[in-house]
Write a protein that holds these residues in place. Structure first.
Motif, PDB file in Angstrom:
ATOM      1  N   SER A  89       0.885  -1.219   0.101  1.00 60.67           N
ATOM      2  CA  SER A  89       0.133  -0.120  -0.177  1.00 60.67           C
ATOM      3  C   SER A  89       0.806   1.277   0.034  1.00 60.67           C
ATOM      4  O   SER A  89       1.981   1.006   0.627  1.00 60.67           O
ATOM      5  N   PHE A  90       0.282   2.337  -0.384  1.00 54.29           N
ATOM      6  CA  PHE A  90       0.956   3.770  -0.535  1.00 54.29           C
ATOM      7  C   PHE A  90       0.068   4.621   0.311  1.00 54.29           C
ATOM      8  O   PHE A  90      -1.164   4.543  -0.128  1.00 54.29           O
ATOM      9  N   ALA A  91       0.458   5.288   1.124  1.00 53.50           N
ATOM     10  CA  ALA A  91      -0.540   6.291   1.909  1.00 53.50           C
ATOM     11  C   ALA A  91       0.144   7.706   2.091  1.00 53.50           C
ATOM     12  O   ALA A  91       1.361   7.784   1.945  1.00 53.50           O
ATOM     13  N   VAL A  92      -0.820   8.804   2.256  1.00 60.21           N
ATOM     14  CA  VAL A  92      -0.098  10.308   2.546  1.00 60.21           C
ATOM     15  C   VAL A  92      -0.954  10.590   3.960  1.00 60.21           C
ATOM     16  O   VAL A  92      -1.930   9.846   4.278  1.00 60.21           O
ATOM     17  N   LEU A  93      -0.728  11.805   4.153  1.00 64.75           N
ATOM     18  CA  LEU A  93      -1.328  12.478   5.368  1.00 64.75           C
ATOM     19  C   LEU A  93      -2.631  13.176   4.968  1.00 64.75           C
ATOM     20  O   LEU A  93      -2.421  13.985   3.780  1.00 64.75           O
ATOM     21  N   GLU A  94      -3.487  13.317   5.611  1.00 63.02           N
ATOM     22  CA  GLU A  94      -4.701  14.060   5.234  1.00 63.02           C
ATOM     23  C   GLU A  94      -5.103  14.583   6.739  1.00 63.02           C
ATOM     24  O   GLU A  94      -5.780  13.738   7.362  1.00 63.02           O
TER      25      GLU A  94
END
Length: 287
Positions: free
Chosen positions: A126-131
């Motif tokens: 998986s790839f994720a960013v901050l929100e």
């Protein structure tokens, strides 16, 4: 509009705008659809319009258009032009579009790299960013058709400090950004996942900075082993993170690390360089 006998009629919808079907009322929010029609009335080259012009362009009556405009002004999506009867879209509407474009760019960049990683290690990634205060999953690639525990989907948000992939990002943020993220309430607070307090979190982030990765049992699905690494931009700060998960019973810490860590670090490096090439290194929502 009313006929001579008092029967109400609907204002004809302008060409290209779909009439709201009353039959869809049970499965949709009609007022929201009308509000979106008001926003869509602003076309390229038409920056400002009066209420009557917006009503005509959206196919809504003047009273409904007035209520929709008041709501959109209060929400910050439409601005009243001072000393006039005209309205225009605010930059808040542009932000929605820019965020969508940025996420699409990220997915286009990440998916082939993530697929190559999954092909190499034979585990889901998986790839994720901050929100805001959450970690947002932008892309996910399974290893075959097997689902592992809770199926994390694209668009899933989880409090950042709770997850390994989230902490991989938090550990490589400037202190002021870290404080801002931790002070932001999560979009969907979890009743089952406890957010660690600072005395618990700080040593975890320090270990991540020292090692450059985190390897632990998943807090969401305890029968999974999870390895996460940050994606570090040119400025030395995280622009996201990638993770790989494997069944707990079929892999040891050492096995997963030996198989996946180096390919993950290489993938993270490629994602960061690709972001730089297309100017997407700043597209970390919420920061």
């Amino acid at each position: 509009m009313s006929l001579p006998n008092g029967t109400a009629t609907m204002t004809p919808a302008p060409m290209g705008i779909r009439r709201l079907d009353p039959k869809e009322g049970k499965s949709s929010v009609q007022s929201l659809a009308k509000g979106l029609r008001v926003l869509e009335a602003f076309k390229p080259g038409i920056d400002e319009m009066t209420l009557s012009e917006i009503a005509a362009a959206s196919g809504l009556d003047a009273g409904t258009t007035f209520r929709m405009l008041n709501t959109l002004v209060s929400a910050g999506y439409v601005v009243r032009i001072p000393e006039s009867r005209r309205f225009r879209l605010s930059l808040k509407v542009l932000d929605l579009g820019f965020n969508a474009i940025a996420h699409k760019d990220l997915r286009d960049i990440v998916r082939p790299l993530l697929q190559t990683l999954v092909d190499e290690v034979s585990e889901a990634a998986s790839f994720a960013v901050l929100e805001g205060g959450d970690v947002l999953y932008i892309e996910r690639v399974r290893a075959g058709f097997t689902r592992l525990g809770v199926d994390i989907r694209i668009g899933t948000t989880i409090p950042a400090a709770v997850t390994s992939i989230g902490r991989a990002i938090l550990a490589f943020l400037p202190e002021h950004r870290l404080e801002r993220v931790l002070a932001t309430p999560p979009r969907h607070p979890s009743l089952t996942l406890k957010t660690p307090d600072r005395p618990t979190l700080d040593p975890l982030l320090a270990a991540l900075r020292r090692d450059g990765y985190v390897l632990e049992k998943s807090v969401i699905t305890p029968d999974l082993r999870l390895l996460a690494v940050p994606v570090i931009g040119a400025d030395g700060w995280a622009t996201g993170a990638i993770s790989v998960v494997a069944p707990w019973s079929q892999s040891s810490d050492e096995d997963l690390k030996s198989r996946a860590l180096e390919p993950m670090l290489a993938t993270a490096h490629h994602i960061a360089r690709a972001q730089e090439a297309v100017g997407s290194t700043s597209s970390v929502p919420g920061l």
